[in-house]
Structures are given as structure tokens and as C-alpha cells.
Design a protein around this motif. Sequence first.
Motif, PDB file in Angstrom:
ATOM      1  N   VAL A  76       0.839  -1.202   0.000  1.00 16.55           N
ATOM      2  CA  VAL A  76       0.000   0.000   0.000  1.00 16.55           C
ATOM      3  C   VAL A  76       0.876   1.255   0.000  1.00 16.55           C
ATOM      4  CG1 VAL A  76      -1.647   1.353   1.367  1.00 16.55           C
ATOM      5  CG2 VAL A  76      -1.996  -1.108   1.067  1.00 16.55           C
ATOM      6  N   GLY A  77       1.974   1.215   0.753  1.00 19.48           N
ATOM      7  CA  GLY A  77       2.901   2.345   0.742  1.00 19.48           C
ATOM      8  C   GLY A  77       3.485   2.576  -0.637  1.00 19.48           C
ATOM      9  N   PHE A  78       3.817   1.489  -1.332  1.00 14.14           N
ATOM     10  CA  PHE A  78       4.346   1.607  -2.697  1.00 14.14           C
ATOM     11  C   PHE A  78       3.295   2.191  -3.642  1.00 14.14           C
ATOM     12  CE2 PHE A  78       4.887  -0.381  -6.926  1.00 14.14           C
ATOM     13  CZ  PHE A  78       6.096   0.204  -7.280  1.00 14.14           C
ATOM     14  N   LEU A  79       2.048   1.719  -3.513  1.00 15.81           N
ATOM     15  CA  LEU A  79       0.977   2.265  -4.346  1.00 15.81           C
ATOM     16  C   LEU A  79       0.791   3.756  -4.087  1.00 15.81           C
ATOM     17  CD1 LEU A  79      -1.808  -0.504  -4.042  1.00 15.81           C
ATOM     18  CD2 LEU A  79      -0.290  -0.082  -5.983  1.00 15.81           C
ATOM     19  N   THR A  80       0.867   4.150  -2.817  1.00 13.32           N
ATOM     20  CA  THR A  80       0.691   5.559  -2.465  1.00 13.32           C
ATOM     21  C   THR A  80       1.815   6.410  -3.042  1.00 13.32           C
ATOM     22  OG1 THR A  80      -0.341   4.854  -0.383  1.00 13.32           O
ATOM     23  CG2 THR A  80       0.312   7.154  -0.556  1.00 13.32           C
ATOM     24  N   LEU A  81       3.047   5.899  -2.991  1.00 18.21           N
ATOM     25  CA  LEU A  81       4.177   6.612  -3.586  1.00 18.21           C
ATOM     26  C   LEU A  81       3.967   6.792  -5.089  1.00 18.21           C
ATOM     27  CD1 LEU A  81       7.042   7.788  -3.535  1.00 18.21           C
ATOM     28  CD2 LEU A  81       7.920   5.450  -3.752  1.00 18.21           C
ATOM     29  N   CYS A  82       3.554   5.711  -5.755  1.00 16.30           N
ATOM     30  CA  CYS A  82       3.300   5.787  -7.203  1.00 16.30           C
ATOM     31  C   CYS A  82       2.190   6.795  -7.505  1.00 16.30           C
ATOM     32  CB  CYS A  82       2.921   4.408  -7.737  1.00 16.30           C
ATOM     33  SG  CYS A  82       4.264   3.208  -7.709  1.00 16.30           S
ATOM     34  N   GLN A  83       1.131   6.770  -6.711  1.00 12.52           N
ATOM     35  CA  GLN A  83       0.016   7.694  -6.925  1.00 12.52           C
ATOM     36  C   GLN A  83       0.459   9.144  -6.730  1.00 12.52           C
ATOM     37  OE1 GLN A  83      -4.412   7.196  -5.741  1.00 12.52           O
ATOM     38  NE2 GLN A  83      -3.480   8.231  -3.987  1.00 12.52           N
ATOM     39  N   THR A  84       1.264   9.376  -5.707  1.00  8.10           N
ATOM     40  CA  THR A  84       1.752  10.733  -5.446  1.00  8.10           C
ATOM     41  C   THR A  84       2.611  11.240  -6.591  1.00  8.10           C
ATOM     42  OG1 THR A  84       1.735  10.281  -3.059  1.00  8.10           O
ATOM     43  CG2 THR A  84       3.032  12.166  -3.815  1.00  8.10           C
ATOM     44  N   LEU A  85       3.503  10.400  -7.090  1.00 10.79           N
ATOM     45  CA  LEU A  85       4.356  10.792  -8.214  1.00 10.79           C
ATOM     46  C   LEU A  85       3.524  11.019  -9.473  1.00 10.79           C
ATOM     47  CD1 LEU A  85       7.382   8.369  -7.681  1.00 10.79           C
ATOM     48  CD2 LEU A  85       7.287  10.821  -7.190  1.00 10.79           C
ATOM     49  N   TRP A  86       2.537  10.147  -9.677  1.00  9.95           N
ATOM     50  CA  TRP A  86       1.667  10.276 -10.853  1.00  9.95           C
ATOM     51  C   TRP A  86       0.893  11.588 -10.792  1.00  9.95           C
ATOM     52  CZ3 TRP A  86      -1.530   5.456 -12.778  1.00  9.95           C
ATOM     53  CH2 TRP A  86      -1.987   5.705 -14.062  1.00  9.95           C
ATOM     54  N   LEU A  87       0.368  11.909  -9.620  1.00 13.14           N
ATOM     55  CA  LEU A  87      -0.350  13.177  -9.454  1.00 13.14           C
ATOM     56  C   LEU A  87       0.568  14.367  -9.724  1.00 13.14           C
ATOM     57  CD1 LEU A  87      -2.403  12.403  -6.220  1.00 13.14           C
ATOM     58  CD2 LEU A  87      -3.364  12.877  -8.463  1.00 13.14           C
TER      59      LEU A  87
END
Length: 341
Positions: A76-87
Amino acid sequence: MNKKSYNSWLVLFSKFTIFSTLILIFVGALVKSHEVGLSVPDWPTTYGDNMFAFPLSSMVGGILYEHGHRLIATFVGFLTLCQTLWLSISSVERWLKVVGFVSLCAVITQGMFGGLTVIFFLPPLVSIIHGTLAQTFLVILIIIAYGLSKERSERNEKINFGLSIHSRAIVLGVLIYIQLILGALVRHTASGLAIPDFPTMGGGLFPIFNDAMLNHINNYLFHIDKDLVSLLQVVIHFFHRLGALIISLSFCIFFFKYYDTFKHQKNIRFNFWYVTFALLFQIALGAATVISEKHEIITSLHVLNGALLLGLTILFILRVSPVNFNEWPIINSFRVLESNR
């Protein structure tokens, strides 16, 4: 509304992150329900090994729940990092980029508190903060997903439900959030069976909080081979039940007063009924938790459904709120305070 804010792949990714977080919350609840939070006694390693190198064949008993919880949390932390970078590289509104960064800070903080619960041998305060942060993190993810959604990008700004319904929906959300904090307090102070009967409380319809009531409760717990409780634990449990009653009454008032206002809006109407069913199911799970003497699956489902109830309520709040966040009363209040300085 900025049409560029809609990105179907990013929306799908944000929903997957929410779904993964709900799984994480459920597995975390299983860890507590089975009381296996220290089955892996070190952190961030697992029995001295890198957590990703720990053999699957050794994931048995409590280790399965605890180590599995850590692996899902990392995912979940990895997904959140990816989402933050994508945003950050997308053409979305600036506030979404900011909230994305907040979500990343929240998940890192959540992970740190998870580690502290192990290092300091499950102190109640740290465990309660850990549980509360999980719910807060879920709320942040839902705000991001709705902010990215096609529904919001196509909302007609002329459709306005008024500040009254918006404000009262927020009150409902706050009440549910406080109730979940009380639920975490109940779980991490071993107060889940401090009042072991339902719908009665300590043998009566209303607890009287005296020695006779406490003796009645502890005699019952002794005969079913459960830990004895203190009067403070009884009070904590009582306030959690009282919170459920307050939320139920508040929801009924909201339903009868405002349902006609949004019943012709399909998404909002369905959302409201989902909240209704989740609330009823949550009450049933709360009763079943007591009656089943805290059965692990039932208790964990109670935690999961509480998160779903909060999430659905937050989504409802977003849907009945002004499409422009600058028109929210809370935002305007901050502006008034700022202008008065």
C-alpha cells in the motif's frame, strides 16, 4: 471545473489503492483479533531477516497474520508513492497534488507507528494512534479518488444542495470518525467484553457503574474463561455503545429531513442507501461481536465495515458539497479568520 483533471487510468489506480487499503485494515484487524501483534518481535526486520526475504514456509500461525500485514502495508505504501508521483506529473488541480503528498506523509507515519507498536510491545496509546491513522489515510485516499473522478469533472455547478445538508453531512462524518476512535480505544484497552451482554448492559437496560455491576460482569467473565475487567473498561465500552446510538439517531434525523432533497440524484441516492446498509450492518456486527465473545472474524469484519461506513459517508459528503471547494463553509471560515487578523 478543469476537464483535464479526469484521467481514467489514474482514477482506476486511485480506486485500487483504496481497495488495497481496505484489505490492509482488515488484515490489521485480524492481527489484533488473534492477539498476534508480537508474533514477529522485531522491526523492520523479520526474525533478523529482510522482510522480503523471509521464507513463505515460515509464515504459519500468528506470523502469517503479522508478517502478512507488514507485506500488505508495504505494498500500500508503494501504491501511495506511485500515486503521489503520478499526481505530481499530471495536469490535475494543484490541491490534488498537495493532498497526494499528504497521503504519502500519512502512510509513512502510519508505517512508523506500526513499527513503534512492535518496538514498545503494543502500548495502547501508540496502537490507538496507529488504528486511527489507518482510517484517516483511507479518508485522504477517497478525497483524492473523488477529486479525480469523472463524476466531479462533469458536475453541474448549478446543482447545489445548500450549506445546511452539507454541514450536517459533515457532522455525521465527524461522529462516525469519533466512533471509530472509540472503537480503537475499546480494542486496545481490552474492553471489548467489558459489558458482555447485549442488548442489556451489565444485566440491566442501563449500566449503573457500581461495584455490584462490576462484580456481576466479572463473575460472568470468570465463568466463560475471559479476563476480568475494571470499571474504567466498562465505561469505555459503554461510551462506544452510546456513540452507536447517537450516530443512529442522528442518521435517522438526517434521513427524514433531507432524503427528498437528493432522491432524484442517482449516484447520491445509491450512496446514501449504501451508508444506510453499512450502518445497519455495523450495528449488527457490533452486537454479534459481543454475543460471539469476540469471534476473530466477526470482530475483524466489524473493524472493516466501520472503515467502509466512514468511507461511504465521506464520499456522500463530497457528493453533496459545493463542487468548488472554495465555497465550503470550513474554507470560508478560515478565510474569515485570516481576514480578521
